[in-house]
Design a protein around this motif. Structure first.
Motif, PDB file in Angstrom:
ATOM      1  N   SER A 166       0.367   6.782  -5.596  1.00  0.00           N
ATOM      2  CA  SER A 166      -0.430   5.940  -4.695  1.00  0.00           C
ATOM      3  C   SER A 166      -0.925   4.707  -5.442  1.00  0.00           C
ATOM      4  CB  SER A 166      -1.631   6.717  -4.144  1.00  0.00           C
ATOM      5  OG  SER A 166      -1.233   7.871  -3.430  1.00  0.00           O
TER       6      SER A 166
ATOM      7  N   GLU B 112       0.899   5.393  -0.334  1.00  0.00           N
ATOM      8  CA  GLU B 112       0.000   6.537  -0.154  1.00  0.00           C
ATOM      9  C   GLU B 112       0.764   7.849  -0.317  1.00  0.00           C
ATOM     10  OE1 GLU B 112      -2.812   5.675   3.377  1.00  0.00           O
ATOM     11  OE2 GLU B 112      -1.019   4.444   3.753  1.00  0.00           O
TER      12      GLU B 112
ATOM     13  N   GLU C   9      -2.387   0.226  -4.552  1.00  0.00           N
ATOM     14  CA  GLU C   9      -2.496  -0.947  -3.691  1.00  0.00           C
ATOM     15  C   GLU C   9      -2.271  -2.198  -4.534  1.00  0.00           C
ATOM     16  OE1 GLU C   9      -6.234  -1.017  -1.702  1.00  0.00           O
ATOM     17  OE2 GLU C   9      -5.728   0.611  -0.325  1.00  0.00           O
TER      18      GLU C   9
ATOM     19  N   LYS D 139       0.854  -1.183   0.000  1.00  0.00           N
ATOM     20  CA  LYS D 139       0.000   0.000   0.000  1.00  0.00           C
ATOM     21  C   LYS D 139       0.894   1.238   0.000  1.00  0.00           C
ATOM     22  CE  LYS D 139      -4.006   2.134   2.224  1.00  0.00           C
ATOM     23  NZ  LYS D 139      -5.011   2.021   3.311  1.00  0.00           N
TER      24      LYS D 139
END
Length: 409
Positions: A64, A18, A66, A16
């Protein structure tokens, strides 16, 4: 931050990222001065509101994403786009100026030749070192050792210091360790381009095997490789995500369009003939810089040459190159003088190829002009015309051939 020994669920997010950002300074002295000022003033590297100072630039800006088990993210972009910097942040080699990275499970990385190897230790000793870093016990490494050595094809050299390995040997050992240890997250930079074709094919067979149980981040300039294994993609430009999503084909098209232009690239000329104009006649859209054809359309191209001091009609050889600049087809050369319009100092003609079945992608035309009764060159020009074939299917073979399926009794 990553926990290499944590057992994670199959559907968990393994990577992940960010708002990740990293800045560099173009000047060493200025960079050292900024670092000293930041140290004295106590400014942390996580302040997202900091502005660029003179001579600074964003190597990575606000990235960003995932990634779960079974997913592969492709990172593409031209040199200097920020791909390698992003990978180094993900692998913990450098710290970001802003943003957060969360990685779970065991993490394997293959981002630079020889990275993670102690050059004075043997290949065998480096296998144990790397396995220990990944969190494996000596017994677990013992069980995998022979498979790693066999995969790397280094049986005769495994006890030789790594500093004496060739670049290809380092890649084989690095990939063997990274893949055979079955990490939860595998990070691969362009190092696979160093290996020979046989080893690259073996690497991709292994990637196919481990991908269902692994999250992979893959960087390459080879779009066939990206298209083959990636389910997500980020196209980076000047540190930013120019395109991001699951439409891998669209990102690849955007990557190639940077090279699409109509500027002539004269490789050879004896100055007797000059290419004046080339035009794709039956376009289906696109732009002047990148005209488009639908799959199955007729290819109609108009040529006009200026004949400066050449009386004969020469032979025109026109070849088609694909997006990887590989020659894929040669159009039949002219055989009859009646096919060519020669008037005063001008030579003009139109070529036609019916039902063009090139697969979706970007292609270019090269032309070679030779004397009629010999192969003596007169003119050779590369990329005289760049065009795009439109089709709903994204495939990598150069041809999508029309086929009839006949029902058998």
């Amino acid at each position: 931050m990553s926990d290499k020994n944590e057992i994670v669920a199959d559907d968990a997010v393994l990577v992940k990222v960010e708002g990740l950002s990293k800045k560099f300074c173009k000047d060493l002295k200025t960079s050292l001065w900024y670092g000293l000022k930041d140290l004295v003033s106590g400014i942390s590297g996580s302040n997202e509101d900091r502005l660029l100072r003179p001579k600074e630039f964003w190597a990575v800006k606000d990235i960003s994403f995932e990634l779960r088990r079974g997913e592969c993210l492709g990172l593409i972009g031209h040199n200097g786009a920020g791909k390698s910097t992003l990978l180094k942040i993900l692998n913990g080699l450098i710290n970001p100026d802003a943003g957060k990275v969360t990685m779970k499970g065991r993490i394997g990385a293959l981002i630079e030749l020889g990275a993670g190897f102690n050059p004075i230790l043997s290949g065998r000793e480096n296998i144990y070192n790397n396995g220990a870093i990944l969190g494996f016990s000596r017994k677990e490494i013992d069980n995998k050792l022979e498979a790693i050595i066999a995969f790397a094809e280094l049986e005769d050299f495994i006890d030789m210091p790594v500093q004496h390995y060739s670049s290809g040997m380092k890649v084989r050992l690095g990939f063997a360790v990274a893949a055979q240890m079955e990490p939860d997250v595998l990070i691969i930079d362009e190092v696979l381009a160093v290996g020979d074709l046989g080893f690259i094919l073996k690497c991709f067979k292994t990637i196919d095997t481990i991908l269902p149980n692994t999250a992979i981040i893959f960087v390459s300039h080879s779009m066939p490789m990206i298209s083959r294994i990636c389910s997500q993609i980020i196209l980076m430009e000047h540190g930013c995500a120019q395109f991001q999503g699951e439409d891998v084909g669209k990102a690849i098209d955007l990557y190639y369009r940077r090279f699409a232009d109509n500027e002539s690239n004269v490789v050879f000329t004896d100055h007797s003939i000059q290419l004046e104009e080339v035009e794709l006649l039956n376009t289906a859209g696109g732009s002047e810089e990148l005209p488009q054809l639908n799959w199955g359309d007729n290819l109609l191209v108009s040529f006009k040459f200026k004949s400066i001091n050449y009386d004969e009609i020469p032979t025109f050889n026109i070849s088609i190159y694909d997006k990887e600049q590989r020659p894929v087809a040669l159009l039949h050369a002219n055989t009859l003088d009646t096919d060519i319009n020669k008037k005063n100092n001008s030579i003009s003609f139109i070529i036609e190829h019916k039902k063009l079945q090139l697969s979706k992608g970007i292609y270019s035309l090269n032309i070679s002009v030779t004397k009629k009764n010999s192969s003596e060159p007169i003119l050779r020009v590369n990329s005289i015309l760049v065009f795009q074939i439109i089709h709903k299917d994204e495939i990598w073979p150069s041809f999508l051939l029309e086929t009839n399926y006949i029902k058998t009794i």
